[in-house]
Design an enzyme around this catalytic site. Sequence first.
Site, short mmCIF file in Angstrom:
data_model
loop_
_atom_site.label_atom_id
_atom_site.label_comp_id
_atom_site.label_asym_id
_atom_site.label_seq_id
_atom_site.Cartn_x
_atom_site.Cartn_y
_atom_site.Cartn_z
NE ARG A 286 11.25 -41.44 89.61
CZ ARG A 286 10.94 -42.71 89.69
NH1 ARG A 286 11.74 -43.54 90.36
NH2 ARG A 286 9.85 -43.18 89.13
CB ALA A 287 19.40 -37.54 90.66
#
Length: 461
Positions: A286-287
């Site tokens: 997700r980062a």
Amino acid sequence: MVDLGTNKKVSTPLPAVVGQADLKRVLLALAVEPRLGGALLSGEKGTAKSTSVRALADLLPDQTVVADCPYGCPPPNATETAAGRSAGRRCAGCRDREDPPVETRPAPLVTLPLGATRDRVVGTLSVADALDGDAEFDPGLLARANRGVLYVDEVNLLPDHLIDVLLDAAAMGANRVERDGVSVAHPAEFTLIGTMNPEEGELRPQLRDRFDLCVDVTGSDEIDERVEILNRVVDEGRDLRAEFAPETAALRERVHEARSRSPQIPEEFRRDIAELCRDADVDGHRADVAVARAARAFAALDGRPTVIESDVADAAEYALTHRLQTRPFEEAVDPEAVVNDHFDPAERDRDAETDAESRRDGDETDTGDADPDGGDPDENDPNPRSGADGGADGCGNRPDADDQGSAEDPVVDESDHDADGSARDGGAPGDADPRGSGETGRSPTDMAATSHDDVADEEAP
């Protein structure tokens, strides 16, 4: 509180907020890129966190919706931006309609109270309809926040049962209710914004990871800024909405134009993003996605067709702040230090300066010309300089002050020179050591002899 924008009660527009540049930039990125999963604003009490979020309602563009749909579904073939992105999912009722009535409404900004019940959030059966024998579904706050912003103040104090609801809706982009023989599913795609004070408790890791970006908000230490904050709050007769109406309109137009752009991310920066997130030891991917989308939003806000290094570096700081893992009895990892290990801070500063100059001189990014007139920037320059002699290089960047020296000529102390302009040590003024040490390059014997002659001259009558 549900603010659909028809009767906006924003008392302090975003341009009227003093300072808080990082906070404003992240909120603008959310307004430009709806696919960002939201932002966590963490910091001290009384630092304009909630005020800034509510001011975002003034900047969100209007939406085209099906007039009689309780979920605000988009009409068929509707797009959200000029870039052609889909406007979102549609409920089962709207999918079966080919030519529904359409209207335009402001984007919703829905506030989720801490004391809200689960039924009020996800929706429940309509009591009035149930008494008449019909099991009709009464939509909740998730339905009203569809295609808008869902704001939670003091999100770290939100009850666990409501956090579970938010996690489900954020993961699926839809809300499903199964109750009393009624099964209802509707789209619930929203941008989640939460504010919190870390002194009041931590946030559950599952929910924290759902925020793509995070900003640490602090109060200003500048006396002038603190005085200006006092002036804008204490002066009761001051109408900030009217006073900052031109700035608000310009900012709204900037957001509208940025949403029509789709900046490209070069392959080298894609690899930089992947390497940075891997080296930062963050969980999952997700980062990576958050950094890429935020970088594109920053480039779109600045009017660039391509993402540059400073966009990626700034986005990485916002995306990694709340994801870096800290072991017990160890100091917290500084996200800025992690980013600086992969990106040159001096290069980021040069990119920022070049960007600021571009916006001051006009929107050169749309024309592709560095000169406002569209010509060669060095064509009319009486003193053209290349990148090798201290001027701008081919990318418009200028070297640091340490590389190009002082902008002014060095001041010569006449007390160290004779009347004829020559240096007292016997050398010519331009015979400095090429290594920059300030010596003349002569042997110690010659220098001693010269010094002895100078003393003799000064003692002579």
